[in-house]
Structure formats: structure tokens, C-alpha cells
Write a protein that holds these residues in place. Structure first.
Motif, PDB file in Angstrom:
ATOM      1  N   GLY A 191       5.652  21.476  10.707  1.00 12.28           N
ATOM      2  CA  GLY A 191       6.078  20.587   9.238  1.00 12.28           C
ATOM      3  C   GLY A 191       7.647  19.261  10.207  1.00 12.28           C
ATOM      4  O   GLY A 191       7.968  19.610  10.747  1.00 12.28           O
ATOM      5  N   GLY A 192       7.264  18.813   9.127  1.00 11.66           N
ATOM      6  CA  GLY A 192       8.899  18.056   8.932  1.00 11.66           C
ATOM      7  C   GLY A 192       9.025  16.508   8.535  1.00 11.66           C
ATOM      8  O   GLY A 192       8.078  15.916   7.450  1.00 11.66           O
ATOM      9  N   ARG A 193       9.527  16.012   8.711  1.00 11.96           N
ATOM     10  CA  ARG A 193      10.058  14.020   8.267  1.00 11.96           C
ATOM     11  C   ARG A 193       9.907  13.772   9.809  1.00 11.96           C
ATOM     12  O   ARG A 193      10.513  13.785  10.260  1.00 11.96           O
ATOM     13  N   VAL A 194       9.046  12.242   9.493  1.00  9.74           N
ATOM     14  CA  VAL A 194       8.696  11.576  10.674  1.00  9.74           C
ATOM     15  C   VAL A 194       9.775   9.783   9.905  1.00  9.74           C
ATOM     16  O   VAL A 194       9.436   9.276   9.557  1.00  9.74           O
ATOM     17  N   TRP A 228      12.001  -6.001   8.969  1.00  8.28           N
ATOM     18  CA  TRP A 228      12.521  -5.215   9.565  1.00  8.28           C
ATOM     19  C   TRP A 228      11.522  -3.598   8.053  1.00  8.28           C
ATOM     20  O   TRP A 228      12.560  -3.765   7.558  1.00  8.28           O
ATOM     21  N   VAL A 229      11.148  -2.318   8.397  1.00 12.16           N
ATOM     22  CA  VAL A 229      11.459  -1.808   7.337  1.00 12.16           C
ATOM     23  C   VAL A 229      11.778  -0.475   7.732  1.00 12.16           C
ATOM     24  O   VAL A 229      11.221  -0.576   8.680  1.00 12.16           O
ATOM     25  N   TRP A 230      12.412   0.705   7.511  1.00 12.94           N
ATOM     26  CA  TRP A 230      12.584   1.509   7.199  1.00 12.94           C
ATOM     27  C   TRP A 230      11.566   2.486   6.562  1.00 12.94           C
ATOM     28  O   TRP A 230      12.131   2.050   4.892  1.00 12.94           O
ATOM     29  N   TYR A 231      11.741   3.627   6.908  1.00 14.95           N
ATOM     30  CA  TYR A 231      10.459   4.594   6.003  1.00 14.95           C
ATOM     31  C   TYR A 231      10.143   5.711   6.178  1.00 14.95           C
ATOM     32  O   TYR A 231      10.643   6.040   7.776  1.00 14.95           O
ATOM     33  N   ARG A 232       9.887   6.794   5.791  1.00 16.35           N
ATOM     34  CA  ARG A 232       9.930   8.210   6.561  1.00 16.35           C
ATOM     35  C   ARG A 232       8.535   8.795   5.590  1.00 16.35           C
ATOM     36  O   ARG A 232       8.122   8.402   4.399  1.00 16.35           O
ATOM     37  N   ILE A 233       8.008   9.500   6.565  1.00 14.04           N
ATOM     38  CA  ILE A 233       6.559  10.013   6.182  1.00 14.04           C
ATOM     39  C   ILE A 233       7.093  12.054   5.898  1.00 14.04           C
ATOM     40  O   ILE A 233       7.400  12.303   7.349  1.00 14.04           O
ATOM     41  N   ASN A 234       6.827  12.622   5.128  1.00  9.17           N
ATOM     42  CA  ASN A 234       7.542  13.706   5.031  1.00  9.17           C
ATOM     43  C   ASN A 234       5.592  14.940   4.984  1.00  9.17           C
ATOM     44  O   ASN A 234       4.807  14.307   4.859  1.00  9.17           O
ATOM     45  N   PHE A 235       6.080  16.072   5.816  1.00  6.16           N
ATOM     46  CA  PHE A 235       4.240  16.718   6.518  1.00  6.16           C
ATOM     47  C   PHE A 235       5.663  18.118   5.504  1.00  6.16           C
ATOM     48  O   PHE A 235       6.232  18.717   6.320  1.00  6.16           O
ATOM     49  N   GLN A 236       4.974  18.498   4.559  1.00 10.83           N
ATOM     50  CA  GLN A 236       5.331  19.482   3.771  1.00 10.83           C
ATOM     51  C   GLN A 236       4.425  20.524   4.254  1.00 10.83           C
ATOM     52  O   GLN A 236       3.421  21.208   3.351  1.00 10.83           O
ATOM     53  N   LEU A 249       0.790  -1.069  -0.098  1.00  7.32           N
ATOM     54  CA  LEU A 249       0.433  -0.278  -0.468  1.00  7.32           C
ATOM     55  C   LEU A 249       1.176   1.312  -0.237  1.00  7.32           C
ATOM     56  O   LEU A 249       2.143   1.061   0.777  1.00  7.32           O
ATOM     57  N   GLU A 250       0.609   2.097  -0.203  1.00  8.03           N
ATOM     58  CA  GLU A 250       0.658   3.409  -0.599  1.00  8.03           C
ATOM     59  C   GLU A 250       0.117   4.668   0.490  1.00  8.03           C
ATOM     60  O   GLU A 250      -0.932   4.735   0.966  1.00  8.03           O
ATOM     61  N   LEU A 251       1.669   4.901   1.354  1.00  7.79           N
ATOM     62  CA  LEU A 251       1.097   6.371   2.500  1.00  7.79           C
ATOM     63  C   LEU A 251       0.654   7.262   1.755  1.00  7.79           C
ATOM     64  O   LEU A 251       1.403   7.999   0.724  1.00  7.79           O
ATOM     65  N   GLY A 252      -0.555   7.721   2.194  1.00  7.28           N
ATOM     66  CA  GLY A 252      -0.499   9.036   2.017  1.00  7.28           C
ATOM     67  C   GLY A 252      -1.928   8.881   0.196  1.00  7.28           C
ATOM     68  O   GLY A 252      -2.544  10.150  -0.319  1.00  7.28           O
TER      69      GLY A 252
END
Length: 249
Positions: free
Chosen positions: A177-180, A235-243, A157-160
């Protein structure tokens, strides 16, 4: 040993945004873990009775993973290695560091595959040549070889898009905002079991990112065993950007 969950402090975020021209608007966003999930502090969520000491372990560096030769390697140390054995050891260390993202998926498995099938195939470094380029070439070849036996989890699935990630207007308009960045432990069926914040943007945005992650699904990792691909937890690593929009002067 599992982490003892703390009492939940909030169930929703209700924000009254006061702007002279806009008036007052109310946002209601769920921030607590969904049913079946527990939390510790604001940065660690897990599902059911998962072993958090294992699922939430530190995987930032090779040394954190408990992998031999996990110290940082630089080209200078490769050039300084006098004997062929020392140079080869430094070269293998540098290649592992280039593959750290794959190692994070399942450190014991990936490292055992590297030691069994990759290390002996690494070329001998040539100190008179471009060592950085040699490491890159060897890392690419090593990754392809490891892929023949192990495949990391991939998002289904795709976040957002498939999974909503709300961005509160109150924070967006305030320029917050920022990056999580998140590390998540995923089951052999592709469901998240535990997650931790690696890089925080804002307490509210962190909670939104964690809650969205509980809805994510992955194609699990696979290990080739006796000519059959078997799913594995990993494990997986990823980021979510709140622009957030740039503040205007």
C-alpha cells in the motif's frame, strides 16, 4: 514543448491470487490512460495537446516556481537581520513560505497579488518576541487578504466515494500500500488536463490513482477582475492513501 508519449505497454491488470485457502481469483483493473489521454513513463498523464512544459512544471518550492525570495527562511535568519529593511525582507519570505500551498495554485497570480496588496501591510517583526508566532499570525492575515481577490480550486467530487479508486486484493493482501501524491493542472471549467506523480506508492497503485484523477472534477480557481469573479486554470495538489493491513507475525 510537449512530452513525446511512449507506447502503451498494458491495457488491464489481470492478477491471479494464489492462496492455499482462497484458491485463485482474477482481478481486471484498467491501468492505461483513458481515450484522449497520453502518458510519458509511468508518472505523467495529459489530455489532448496541452502544453506539458507548462502544465507539468515543478511547483514543489517557491524557488522552483521562480518566485523571488524562494530560499528557505528560519527564525535564526530573522533574528540575524540587522537593518529594518533586511528584517522586513526576511519576514516577507517566511510568510510566503507559510503560504506555499496557495502559491502552488497559480504562482504568478498569487505572487503578484502578494506584492501588490500584502507585502506593504505586513507588520514589522519584533526580534524580542516569538518570531514563529508572528509569522503564523501574519500568514493567516495575508491568506485572508489574498482570498478577497483569489480563490483556489476546490474538489466537487470525492475520491473513493464519487470516483471509485479500486485497491487490488492481490496487493492489499500482500501488504502493499502507501500514499500517492499528485499534482494536477485543472482547466477553468474544473476538468483535469495534466497530472504528475509527486510521491509514488507502487506502479499499479500509481496508475489507479492517475486514472481515478481523470474522472475528478473541481470548482475552478477564481480571480477577482473589475469586481467580477473570473474562472482560471490552476494547479491542485492532493494525495490518495491505499491503506494495506499490517502484516501479522
Amino acid at each position: 514543448m510537449p512530452i513525446t508519449p511512449r507506447p502503451r505497454l498494458r491495457s488491464v491488470l489481470v492478477v491471479c491470487l494464489l492462496l492455499a485457502s482462497w484458491g485463485c481469483t482474477t482481478e481486471v483493473i484498467e491501468l492505461d490512460p483513458p481515450p484522449g489521454w497520453s502518458s510519458s513513463g509511468a508518472d505523467r498523464w495529459w489530455q489532448g495537446d496541452v502544453d506539458t512544459s507548462y502544465a507539468l512544471q515543478d511547483l514543489v518550492s517557491l524557488a522552483d516556481m521562480g518566485i523571488a525570495e524562494g530560499e528557505r527562511t528560519y527564525v535564526a535568519s530573522l533574528r540575524a537581520a540587522q537593518s529594518g529593511e533586511a528584517a522586513q525582507r526576511e519576514f516577507a519570505r517566511a510568510v510566503k513560505q507559510e503560504l506555499v500551498a496557495l502559491f502552488r495554485s497559480d504562482p504568478p497570480v498569487v505572487d503578484s497579488l502578494f506584492e501588490a496588496d500584502v507585502r506593504s501591510r505586513l507588520p514589522r517583526p519584533d526580534p524580542s518576541g516569538d518570531l514563529g508566532e508572528q509569522v503564523e499570525d501574519a500568514s493567516r492575515d495575508s491568506f485572508n487578504r489574498l482570498q478577497r481577490q483569489y480563490r483556489a480550486a476546490r474538489p466537487k467530487l470525492e475520491l473513493g466515494t464519487d470516483v471509485p479508486v479500486p485497491f487490488p486484493d492481490s496487493l492489499r493482501q500482500a501488504g502493499v500500500g502507501g500514499r500517492v501524491r499528485i499534482q494536477a493542472y485543472v482547466s477553468e471549467t474544473g476538468e483535469p488536463l495534466a497530472m504528475r506523480i509527486l510521491e509514488s506508492a507502487h506502479p499499479v497503485l500509481d496508475a489507479i490513482a492517475l486514472r481515478a484523477t481523470t474522472q475528478m472534477r473541481w470548482e475552478p480557481a477564481y480571480l477577482l477582475v473589475r469586481n467580477q469573479w473570473q474562472p482560471r486554470a490552476s494547479w491542485v495538489w492532493y494525495r490518495i492513501n491505499f491503506q494495506a493491513p499490517q502484516a501479522t507475525r
